[in-house]
Design an enzyme around this catalytic site. Structure first.
Site, mmCIF file in Angstrom:
data_model
loop_
_atom_site.group_PDB
_atom_site.id
_atom_site.type_symbol
_atom_site.label_atom_id
_atom_site.label_comp_id
_atom_site.label_asym_id
_atom_site.label_seq_id
_atom_site.Cartn_x
_atom_site.Cartn_y
_atom_site.Cartn_z
ATOM 1 N N ASP A 180 -11.360 -14.358 -2.768
ATOM 2 C CA ASP A 180 -11.905 -13.208 -2.051
ATOM 3 C C ASP A 180 -13.104 -13.581 -1.181
ATOM 4 O O ASP A 180 -13.965 -14.368 -1.578
ATOM 5 C CB ASP A 180 -12.353 -12.130 -3.043
ATOM 6 C CG ASP A 180 -11.182 -11.491 -3.768
ATOM 7 O OD1 ASP A 180 -10.025 -11.722 -3.358
ATOM 8 O OD2 ASP A 180 -11.415 -10.757 -4.749
ATOM 9 N N ASP A 215 -1.103 -7.697 -5.113
ATOM 10 C CA ASP A 215 -2.200 -8.503 -5.640
ATOM 11 C C ASP A 215 -1.874 -9.034 -7.036
ATOM 12 O O ASP A 215 -1.580 -8.265 -7.954
ATOM 13 C CB ASP A 215 -3.457 -7.636 -5.676
ATOM 14 C CG ASP A 215 -4.729 -8.452 -5.725
ATOM 15 O OD1 ASP A 215 -4.668 -9.633 -6.072
ATOM 16 O OD2 ASP A 215 -5.792 -7.883 -5.418
#
Length: 361
Positions: A182, A111
């Site tokens: 997201d 990430d």
């Protein structure tokens, strides 16, 4: 992460593994149990990253998950800190990759997070092109480190779709890459992400997949229709199906959605073709996906906000390359049906008709 967030523990992962088996999800095809952020402790004087108190023995956890016929995934990032401010892998890529392999890890989500201020903005301020080169190099470095371990580890690039990751991620060893920001457990987020996948179908294929983020099926206040449509469209997109709900306490109707074998078979079709949005008529969208052996999957989605139903919708078979009546199976009811240009299709708001045509004409 979608359910546990920073609360996740060794006990939770073991319980999730148990539940994946007991619920029939493993037999339906769910294999990976992925730990997200907050498992990390601190690095010692040798640079070795230790786990924190929530995860006392990662090797033992991996062994337990493997004993259930499942695989274990873990999380890090190319910066100094993860999104939750735990130690990440900058400067320790080879060391961390070897540690994952020694533990028996099977999947890494990598990430971007702190790499943005740590490296991109610091080393290349106000230079977007240079920042992107740094990002690609960072993902390439971990990709090489994972490959050097000799252990098959699925490599998931989480960089929010920046710089068209689908164009360069496969060459770096990426097996999946995020295409957007997201996801959230609300229809607006799910539909926005779905819409952004429309032009990406040519980049997906066996071993390398567009990732529109984890499933929110069973989370938030999604209606049953929205859960069904969410799962259907992620299956049509050949997207990774990563359940992110409360497995031990999921309602039977949510379990039924997540374990629908016919829908999962669309997702797992060996051709690996991602669905394309063929056309829309008002608020109704028609997506199609070619399947092995000449079969075809078609999804008809009412994206409108009308709480009752759309106006009767008539399918245009010619736009799908089909000619004459088509025998199809409704994958949510299990019933056989015939598709014609005259058939009247009424769908509630945010609901879907998903069918498989075994022998298209």
């Amino acid at each position: 992460w979608n359910y546990f967030a920073e609360r996740v523990t060794d006990k939770d992962i073991r319980a999730s593994a148990d539940q994946i088996v007991a619920s029939g999800m493993r037999d339906a095809g769910y294999i990976y149990v992925n730990i997200d952020d907050t498992w990390e402790g601190e690095r010692d004087a040798s640079g070795v990253l230790h786990t924190n108190a929530k995860f006392p023995d990662m090797k033992a956890l991996a062994d337990y998950v493997h004993s259930k016929g499942l695989k274990l995934g873990i999380y890090s990032g190319p910066g100094t800190r993860t999104c939750a401010k735990y130690p990440a892998s900058l400067g320790h890529e080879e060391q961390d990759a070897k540690m994952y392999a020694d533990w028996g890890i099977d999947y890494l989500k990598y990430d971007l997070c702190s790499f943005i201020p740590d490296v991109m903005e610091k080393q290349a301020p106000n230079d977007k092109a240079a920042q992107m080169r740094l990002m690609v190099a960072a993902y390439e470095k971990m990709g090489k480190a994972l490959k050097a371990t000799g252990r098959p580890i699925v490599y998931s690039l989480c960089q929010y779709g920046w710089d068209s990751a689908w164009e360069w991620a496969p060459a770096l060893g990426g097996n999946l890459w995020r295409t957007t920001g997201d996801i959230e457990a609300r229809w607006g987020s799910i539909y926005d992400i779905l819409s952004e996948q429309a032009g990406l179908w040519s980049y997906a294929g066996p071993g390398h997949w567009n990732d529109p983020d984890m499933l929110e099926v069973g989370n938030g206040k999604l209606t049953l229709a929205e859960n069904r449509s969410h799962f259907s469209m992620w299956a049509m997109l050949a997207a990774p199906l990563l359940a992110g709900n409360d497995l031990p306490n999921m309602k039977p109707e949510i379990k039924d959605i997540l374990t629908n074998r016919d829908v999962i078979a669309i997702n797992q079709d060996p051709l690996g073709h991602q669905a394309r949005r063929i056309y829309n008529s008002g608020e109704v969208e028609v997506w199609a996906r070619d399947l092995k052996g000449g079969a075809k999957a078609i999804a008809i989605l009412n994206a409108g906000s009308d709480v009752y139903s759309t106006h009767p919708f008539h399918l245009d078979l010619a736009k799908l390359g089909l000619h004459g009546p088509q025998k199809a199976k409704d994958l949510w009811t299990g019933k056989e049906m015939e598709l014609t240009n005259d058939i009247s299709i009424e769908l509630a708001s945010h609901d879907i008709l998903l069918v498989r045509i075994a022998n298209p004409k």
